[in-house]
Design a protein around this motif. Structure first.
Motif, PDB file in Angstrom:
ATOM      1  N   GLU A  32      -3.128  -2.403  -0.989  1.00  0.00           N
ATOM      2  CA  GLU A  32      -2.366  -1.727  -2.027  1.00  0.00           C
ATOM      3  C   GLU A  32      -1.108  -2.470  -2.473  1.00  0.00           C
ATOM      4  O   GLU A  32       0.009  -2.005  -2.255  1.00  0.00           O
ATOM      5  CB  GLU A  32      -1.995  -0.310  -1.581  1.00  0.00           C
ATOM      6  CG  GLU A  32      -3.188   0.606  -1.536  1.00  0.00           C
ATOM      7  CD  GLU A  32      -2.838   1.982  -0.968  1.00  0.00           C
ATOM      8  OE1 GLU A  32      -1.720   2.435  -1.182  1.00  0.00           O
ATOM      9  OE2 GLU A  32      -3.702   2.568  -0.320  1.00  0.00           O
ATOM     10  N   ARG A  82       5.826   1.664   3.363  1.00  0.00           N
ATOM     11  CA  ARG A  82       5.363   1.756   1.983  1.00  0.00           C
ATOM     12  C   ARG A  82       6.363   1.181   0.966  1.00  0.00           C
ATOM     13  O   ARG A  82       6.981   1.901   0.184  1.00  0.00           O
ATOM     14  CB  ARG A  82       5.003   3.192   1.632  1.00  0.00           C
ATOM     15  CG  ARG A  82       4.061   3.191   0.443  1.00  0.00           C
ATOM     16  CD  ARG A  82       3.561   4.552   0.093  1.00  0.00           C
ATOM     17  NE  ARG A  82       2.606   5.055   1.066  1.00  0.00           N
ATOM     18  CZ  ARG A  82       1.837   6.119   0.852  1.00  0.00           C
ATOM     19  NH1 ARG A  82       1.899   6.750  -0.277  1.00  0.00           N
ATOM     20  NH2 ARG A  82       1.009   6.518   1.765  1.00  0.00           N
ATOM     21  N   GLU A 139      -4.468  14.000  -4.306  1.00  0.00           N
ATOM     22  CA  GLU A 139      -4.055  13.035  -5.327  1.00  0.00           C
ATOM     23  C   GLU A 139      -2.719  12.380  -5.066  1.00  0.00           C
ATOM     24  O   GLU A 139      -2.316  11.498  -5.807  1.00  0.00           O
ATOM     25  CB  GLU A 139      -3.969  13.738  -6.690  1.00  0.00           C
ATOM     26  CG  GLU A 139      -5.302  13.954  -7.345  1.00  0.00           C
ATOM     27  CD  GLU A 139      -5.129  14.594  -8.710  1.00  0.00           C
ATOM     28  OE1 GLU A 139      -4.508  13.980  -9.576  1.00  0.00           O
ATOM     29  OE2 GLU A 139      -5.609  15.735  -8.869  1.00  0.00           O
ATOM     30  N   ARG A 140      -1.992  12.878  -4.068  1.00  0.00           N
ATOM     31  CA  ARG A 140      -0.640  12.345  -3.901  1.00  0.00           C
ATOM     32  C   ARG A 140      -0.542  11.398  -2.714  1.00  0.00           C
ATOM     33  O   ARG A 140      -1.481  11.219  -1.961  1.00  0.00           O
ATOM     34  CB  ARG A 140       0.336  13.512  -3.746  1.00  0.00           C
ATOM     35  CG  ARG A 140       0.573  14.215  -5.079  1.00  0.00           C
ATOM     36  CD  ARG A 140       1.317  15.495  -4.910  1.00  0.00           C
ATOM     37  NE  ARG A 140       2.578  15.303  -4.162  1.00  0.00           N
ATOM     38  CZ  ARG A 140       3.336  16.318  -3.754  1.00  0.00           C
ATOM     39  NH1 ARG A 140       2.993  17.543  -4.009  1.00  0.00           N
ATOM     40  NH2 ARG A 140       4.449  16.068  -3.089  1.00  0.00           N
ATOM     41  N   HIS A 141       0.634  10.781  -2.589  1.00  0.00           N
ATOM     42  CA  HIS A 141       0.976   9.964  -1.427  1.00  0.00           C
ATOM     43  C   HIS A 141      -0.012   8.833  -1.165  1.00  0.00           C
ATOM     44  O   HIS A 141      -0.262   8.479  -0.013  1.00  0.00           O
ATOM     45  CB  HIS A 141       1.107  10.837  -0.181  1.00  0.00           C
ATOM     46  CG  HIS A 141       2.085  11.963  -0.362  1.00  0.00           C
ATOM     47  ND1 HIS A 141       1.724  13.280  -0.327  1.00  0.00           N
ATOM     48  CD2 HIS A 141       3.405  11.950  -0.625  1.00  0.00           C
ATOM     49  CE1 HIS A 141       2.782  14.044  -0.545  1.00  0.00           C
ATOM     50  NE2 HIS A 141       3.824  13.255  -0.739  1.00  0.00           N
ATOM     51  N   GLY A 142      -0.575   8.282  -2.209  1.00  0.00           N
ATOM     52  CA  GLY A 142      -1.482   7.140  -2.031  1.00  0.00           C
ATOM     53  C   GLY A 142      -2.873   7.535  -1.574  1.00  0.00           C
ATOM     54  O   GLY A 142      -3.717   6.675  -1.324  1.00  0.00           O
ATOM     55  N   PRO A 183      -5.527   8.735  -3.139  1.00  0.00           N
ATOM     56  CA  PRO A 183      -6.694   8.251  -3.891  1.00  0.00           C
ATOM     57  C   PRO A 183      -7.108   6.836  -3.479  1.00  0.00           C
ATOM     58  O   PRO A 183      -8.299   6.517  -3.429  1.00  0.00           O
ATOM     59  CB  PRO A 183      -6.220   8.283  -5.351  1.00  0.00           C
ATOM     60  CG  PRO A 183      -5.139   9.308  -5.376  1.00  0.00           C
ATOM     61  CD  PRO A 183      -4.459   9.207  -4.043  1.00  0.00           C
ATOM     62  N   GLN A 184      -6.124   5.990  -3.169  1.00  0.00           N
ATOM     63  CA  GLN A 184      -6.462   4.614  -2.775  1.00  0.00           C
ATOM     64  C   GLN A 184      -7.199   4.605  -1.431  1.00  0.00           C
ATOM     65  O   GLN A 184      -8.167   3.880  -1.244  1.00  0.00           O
ATOM     66  CB  GLN A 184      -5.197   3.753  -2.680  1.00  0.00           C
ATOM     67  CG  GLN A 184      -4.637   3.330  -4.021  1.00  0.00           C
ATOM     68  CD  GLN A 184      -3.926   4.455  -4.737  1.00  0.00           C
ATOM     69  OE1 GLN A 184      -3.201   5.228  -4.140  1.00  0.00           O
ATOM     70  NE2 GLN A 184      -4.136   4.555  -6.038  1.00  0.00           N
ATOM     71  N   LEU A 185      -6.708   5.428  -0.499  1.00  0.00           N
ATOM     72  CA  LEU A 185      -7.372   5.485   0.802  1.00  0.00           C
ATOM     73  C   LEU A 185      -8.786   6.050   0.633  1.00  0.00           C
ATOM     74  O   LEU A 185      -9.746   5.523   1.201  1.00  0.00           O
ATOM     75  CB  LEU A 185      -6.553   6.351   1.774  1.00  0.00           C
ATOM     76  CG  LEU A 185      -7.178   6.567   3.149  1.00  0.00           C
ATOM     77  CD1 LEU A 185      -7.447   5.244   3.853  1.00  0.00           C
ATOM     78  CD2 LEU A 185      -6.279   7.447   4.015  1.00  0.00           C
ATOM     79  N   GLY A 189       0.786   8.609   7.012  1.00  0.00           N
ATOM     80  CA  GLY A 189      -0.556   9.201   7.077  1.00  0.00           C
ATOM     81  C   GLY A 189      -1.132   9.515   5.714  1.00  0.00           C
ATOM     82  O   GLY A 189      -2.173  10.145   5.611  1.00  0.00           O
ATOM     83  N   TYR A 190      -0.458   9.111   4.645  1.00  0.00           N
ATOM     84  CA  TYR A 190      -0.915   9.335   3.264  1.00  0.00           C
ATOM     85  C   TYR A 190      -0.992  10.818   2.932  1.00  0.00           C
ATOM     86  O   TYR A 190      -1.763  11.223   2.077  1.00  0.00           O
ATOM     87  CB  TYR A 190      -2.275   8.682   3.013  1.00  0.00           C
ATOM     88  CG  TYR A 190      -2.198   7.180   2.848  1.00  0.00           C
ATOM     89  CD1 TYR A 190      -1.545   6.394   3.796  1.00  0.00           C
ATOM     90  CD2 TYR A 190      -2.763   6.549   1.753  1.00  0.00           C
ATOM     91  CE1 TYR A 190      -1.466   5.026   3.656  1.00  0.00           C
ATOM     92  CE2 TYR A 190      -2.693   5.170   1.601  1.00  0.00           C
ATOM     93  CZ  TYR A 190      -2.049   4.419   2.560  1.00  0.00           C
ATOM     94  OH  TYR A 190      -1.972   3.063   2.415  1.00  0.00           O
ATOM     95  N   GLY A 225       2.146  12.804   2.758  1.00  0.00           N
ATOM     96  CA  GLY A 225       3.504  13.297   2.593  1.00  0.00           C
ATOM     97  C   GLY A 225       4.349  13.005   3.809  1.00  0.00           C
ATOM     98  O   GLY A 225       4.463  11.856   4.216  1.00  0.00           O
TER      99      GLY A 225
END
Lengths: 327, 395
Positions: free
Chosen positions: A143, A185, B275-278, B280-282, B336-337, B339
């Motif tokens: 990312e 991040r 949809e938040r905190h990255g 979707p990428q994970l 932990g993606y 929050g």
């Protein structure tokens, strides 16, 4: 790298354009990219009324002007393109394909290149602007997010949100030459005007990391905590610095504030309450006004820099990401 | 001059040695059981798969893939080794062997609660750290209470606390509880009852259901009868691990009330729509690695376990087990993606984390719900807080 006469001419032209801001349109128009409504909302600088709604491909995020300000580039993450908007017509005139999920980018007009972080494929792609093709890709840690091009165009810095790293990439050789570990991040960059320091927001650890550019090591960090907020809500993302290098403004995400930092002492001198989850932040050229995109409030907060007060909030599209001003 | 030459010689020698020595390596074992019934697909008929329930190995794999780019910066290699055993009894021996022969100290364990008792006993006091990524049983956090185990999957108590927080925040306080015949259903119901008591929800009726069509047992298998009560309720909570009854309950209730728990509004550690905190990428990294399968709670728990080890190496700059273990157990936050940073509770070594309340197509809320406060960390409003737990590790 072979250099032909044409690119030399272009380079010379680009330099002229860079040092001649008279070429700017000076319309003062404010452009806000909206991730979910797939458009750029254009605001009038005086009345803050919407003067134009430019439809784009899906998920427009980062925006940059061409050096002569005749064009605005916008990366559209869900359609894997950078769209080129004609500033006279205020409409999309060209699409440049990118890698998977482009987010932020930097333009090198002299070399006619765009460097773009592709969030999904974890690469930094180099795009030939004129040919509209990817000419090189550098694998990054997971990312990749913020990109920043050095003044001489030789180095590009990239953050990796998964890797908690800042990569230093050699633009000619097209490979990573060094990495530095930062907070959790890492998101976006700013450079101090003396060019010595690179500031990086670390969203999840709630900090700004300061990197000594010459040694490429962390030389300090700043932690934020607006009064009455929880540490875990402090998620810094966007940042901008004044031209004199004295003041930095950092958006704090879920903490709904902008932090004001005295750059030389690295001290926080105040917090300004804004809307819900601010990310993108931009200063007007006269540095009197700040525009902040509130991603979960669907609006933009306008701040008077001198009094450090939010003057007004203006509704824009859905999930505003960034703001750029033609001034 | 002579000294200078010697100095050059020495530094050259060190250089050669440094180049020869391979970088230190951290290998993480992933232990699972061949034929583990918890991972058998739930089917309606043979080819109608309702839930695939796959092993969460891909979750661990995604995290180790993410680590590869760090190897260069850290000069530490990371590897993942899958160790599949024939039965739960074989786990302890396999872990022991991997520890001695393979120099593996960290293990993601994909095994039911029963397997943890002998395993924890065998590993007691040894230099290993086991990540429980698939067993939600509260007993593992309370009675077993092992220093060698970190629980990355939320406990049952955490998930039902999250669910009840949402109900209470909506003022849907009156609940009809339906409990299935499996031991897992009894455990889930117990956790839910405790959560209702903790947050002030009322259980206005409780019934046992028994899947089937026997007319003599219609009071236990007919949705209409099961949900007919002489008073109103706001929601129906159903505990049904087998899922077959729960899937046909919504819209068959006597009153027009939502069904939650095993279906429709489920408390989960992870969801494919977040949809938040990255997230979707994970989710898309996972889906690519898993041939299109969507990431679920256990996958997340395996992923974060590996990620914690890698992050510990990144932050300590070391591959040394004691240092990594120390970092993981010291309450440090990990991304932990979802929050708020996740971290290990010192008292029972449960990973404190947000719990999503998800319908099949959306995350409706993320617990802790706004307004549920805690003196230290709002995440500790979910599950066993320090004063409540019988487990007192790291004191």
């Amino acid at each position: 790298m072979p250099v032909d006469r044409r690119s030399l001419c272009l380079a010379a032209l680009a330099i002229v354009l860079v040092i001649a801001p008279a070429a700017a349109n000076n319309t003062g128009l404010i452009f806000v990219s909206n991730e979910k409504s797939n458009n750029l909302i254009v605001l009038d600088p005086k009345t803050h009324k919407v003067v134009k709604d430019i439809k784009t491909s899906r998920r427009p995020r980062d925006m940059h002007f061409s050096a002569d300000r005749s064009q605005l580039y916008v990366a559209c993450g869900d359609d894997d393109v950078i769209e080129v908007i004609d500033m006279a017509k205020l409409e999309v005139v060209r699409r440049i394909p990118t890698g998977n999920s482009p987010e932020t980018f930097a333009i090198d007009e002299r070399r006619r290149r765009i460097y773009i972080a592709n969030e999904e494929s974890s690469t930094l792609a180099t795009i030939d602007i004129d040919k509209g093709i990817i000419v090189h890709e550098v694998p990054t840690a997971g990312e990749p997010e913020g990109v920043l091009l050095s003044e001489d165009g030789r180095i590009i810095y990239v953050t990796s949100e998964v890797g908690n790293l800042v990569h230093m990439v050699d633009t000619e050789g097209g490979h990573v030459i060094n990495d530095v570990v930062v907070g959790t991040r890492p998101r976006r960059f700013a450079v101090t005007p003396d060019r010595k320091e690179l500031w990086v927001t670390a969203e999840l650890s709630g900090e700004v990391y300061i990197i000594d550019r010459e040694k490429f090591v962390v030389s300090g960090k700043i932690e934020f905590l607006p009064p009455g907020m929880r540490k875990s809500d402090v998620t810094p993302v966007g940042l901008v610095m004044t031209a004199d290098g004295k003041t930095a403004f950092v958006t704090l995400g879920h903490a709904a504030h902008v932090a004001v930092v005295d750059v030389p002492t690295r001290r926080i001198t105040g917090y300004i309450l804004v809307g819900k989850r601010p990310w993108g932040i931009t200063l007007t050229r006269d540095e009197r006004t700040l525009y902040v995109a509130n991603g979960l409030g669907d609006d933009v907060t306008i701040i008077d820099v001198k009094s450090r007060k939010a003057l007004q909030s203006v509704p824009v599209g859905r999930v505003p990401w960034g703001v750029i001003i033609d001034d | 001059m002579v000294l200078g030459a010697a100095a050059i010689f020495i530094s050259f020698a060190t250089l050669v040695r440094a180049q020869d020595a391979p970088p230190p390596k951290v290998t993480i074992g992933f232990v699972d059981i061949d034929g583990d019934p918890r991972h058998e697909p739930i089917r309606a008929y043979e080819r109608m798969i309702l839930k695939a329930r796959e092993h969460p190995f891909v979750g661990a794999k995604v995290a180790i893939d993410e680590a590869q780019a760090l190897s260069r910066a850290l000069k530490i290699d990371f590897a993942l080794e899958r160790i599949t055993v024939k039965s739960a009894d074989a786990i302890a021996a396999a872990v022991m062997q991997a520890r001695e022969k393979g120099n593996i100290r960290f293990f993601v364990v994909d095994a039911p609660a029963d397997a943890f008792r002998p395993l924890a006993q065998a590993m007691k006091g040894r230099d290993v750290l086991l990540f429980n990524a698939t067993a939600a049983d509260d007993a593992l956090r309370r009675e077993l209470c092992s220093r060698e185990v970190v629980h990355t999957l939320p406990s049952l108590a955490m998930t039902t606390d999250g669910l009840v927080q949402h109900l209470v925040s909506r003022k849907w306080r009156d609940i009809l509880v339906l409990q299935g015949p499996e031991p897992a259903d009894a455990a889930m119901t117990r956790a839910f009852e405790a959560s209702a008591k903790k947050f002030g929800a009322r259980i206005v009726g409780k019934r046992d259901f028994k899947p089937g069509t026997d007319p003599r047992e219609r009071d236990q298998n007919n949705p209409l009868l099961l949900t007919t009560l002489n008073r109103d309720y706001d929601v129906v909570f159903i505990a049904d691990d087998a899922f077959d009854f729960a899937r046909a309950l919504p819209y068959r209730t006597q009153r027009a009330r939502p069904v939650i728990g095993a279906i429709d509004l489920e408390p989960v550690a992870w969801h494919w729509t977040y949809e938040r905190h990255g997230a979707p990428q994970l989710n898309s990294r996972f889906q690519r690695a898993a041939s299109g399968r969507r990431m679920e709670s256990q996958d997340w728990a395996a992923w974060i376990a590996v990620k914690m080890v890698v992050q510990a190496a990144l932050r300590t700059g070391s591959a040394d087990f004691a240092k990594l273990r120390g970092f993981i157990l010291a309450g440090n936050g990990f991304d932990g993606y979802k929050g708020l940073a996740v971290s290990v509770r010192p008292w029972d070594q449960q990973l404190r984390q947000a719990v999503f309340l998800a319908t099949p197509n959306a995350v409706i809320a993320s617990a802790p719900i706004d307004g549920f406060l805690h003196r230290v960390n709002t995440l500790d409003t979910l599950g066993d807080d320090e004063p409540e737990t019988p487990c007192k590790l790291n004191r």
